[in-house]
Every structure is written in C-alpha cells, then in structure tokens.
Design an enzyme around this catalytic site. Structure first.
Site, PDB file in Angstrom:
ATOM      1  N   THR A  15       1.210  -1.476  -0.218  1.00  0.00           N
ATOM      2  CA  THR A  15       0.214   0.340   0.171  1.00  0.00           C
ATOM      3  C   THR A  15       0.704   0.876  -0.158  1.00  0.00           C
ATOM      4  O   THR A  15       2.163   1.112   0.509  1.00  0.00           O
ATOM      5  CB  THR A  15      -0.622   0.310   1.320  1.00  0.00           C
ATOM      6  N   ASP A  16       0.049   2.552  -0.209  1.00  0.00           N
ATOM      7  CA  ASP A  16       0.564   3.338  -0.242  1.00  0.00           C
ATOM      8  C   ASP A  16       0.409   4.920   0.988  1.00  0.00           C
ATOM      9  O   ASP A  16      -0.302   3.999   1.633  1.00  0.00           O
ATOM     10  CB  ASP A  16       0.672   4.529  -1.978  1.00  0.00           C
ATOM     11  N   GLN A  17       1.181   5.616   1.372  1.00  0.00           N
ATOM     12  CA  GLN A  17       0.903   6.228   3.110  1.00  0.00           C
ATOM     13  C   GLN A  17      -0.972   7.197   2.556  1.00  0.00           C
ATOM     14  O   GLN A  17      -1.201   6.517   4.319  1.00  0.00           O
ATOM     15  CB  GLN A  17       1.578   7.895   2.562  1.00  0.00           C
ATOM     16  N   MET A  18      -1.753   6.183   1.854  1.00  0.00           N
ATOM     17  CA  MET A  18      -3.123   6.688   2.391  1.00  0.00           C
ATOM     18  C   MET A  18      -3.737   5.281   2.485  1.00  0.00           C
ATOM     19  O   MET A  18      -4.707   5.053   2.989  1.00  0.00           O
ATOM     20  CB  MET A  18      -3.797   7.050   0.890  1.00  0.00           C
TER      21      MET A  18
END
Length: 132
Positions: A15-18
C-alpha cells in the site's frame, strides 16, 4: 470448472501512504489467480516450463473501480474466457470482503516453445483439461 477463486490478504508493504493498494501490486494478485486456476485444473506453470512451454502475457487490460486497502481480504476470481490454437484468455476480478467489485482485468496469454521462442499449440492433454 471455468472459474476459480482465491483469497489474498493485503499486506502493508503493498500500500501507499493512504493505505491504498499501489496499482502495480494488482498484477501479482491476478497472476496468483491464473496460476491457481491452472493448478486447480491439474496444470502447473513449473511442469509447463519443465516441458519447454512458457505462457507469457501478450495483452492485458485492467480497470480500477474502487481501492483495495491495507488488511482487506480480497477474493480474486479467475474465469476462462476462451482457448483457441495458441491463445488462452482470462477475465478476472477482485472483490473485497463485502463483495464490492474493486478491479476487473482481461489477460491474453500465448503458449510459447521456450527453446524456439515461437507460439505453439498446447499439448493435447492441456486442451483436454481446458475443455473439461
């Protein structure tokens, strides 16, 4: 059986930062679905390669509908669309635990002779399994 399902839990590293799954990480999910679809039919990628046959993707289309998120339990659904001469086509989708459609995909793969690097018709035993 023309359809097969597997479940995958989204890992934090995907996943990314979100906490949303990075778009490139869907490819391994779909690959796991195709590999397990074949395995469920009695065909392993390993045995194909040991017999001099590769099955590369030559075309794909992916449509992102809703995001998958960290720790979601995803269901990857792989459906045989068609198989003809040297080609095999799959329609795939990913759904979350609520059954929401997150992603759809289409894959076109070609049976290839590893030594010659050229398309070949699959062996009869594979055709028999695919048409089962």
């Amino acid at each position: 059986m023309k359809e097969h399902q597997i479940q995958i839990r989204v890992r934090y590293s995907e996943t990314d930062q979100m906490s949303v799954v990075y778009h490139g990480n869907y490819m391994p999910y779909f690959e796991m679905g195709r590999v397990e679809w074949l395995r469920n039919k009695g065909i392993s990628y390993k045995s194909l390669e040991e017999n001099g046959i590769a099955l590369p993707i030559v075309s794909m289309t992916i449509n992102y509908k809703k995001p998958a998120r960290y720790d979601d339990l995803l269901t990857v659904i792989t459906k045989l669309k068609s198989q003809s001469s040297v080609k095999i086509e799959f329609d795939c989708e990913i759904r979350n635990e609520n059954g929401d459609l997150l992603t759809t995909a289409y894959f076109l793969l070609v049976f290839v002779d590893i030594n010659l690097g050229k398309p070949i018709a699959p062996p009869q035993y594979i055709l028999d399994i695919m048409n089962d």
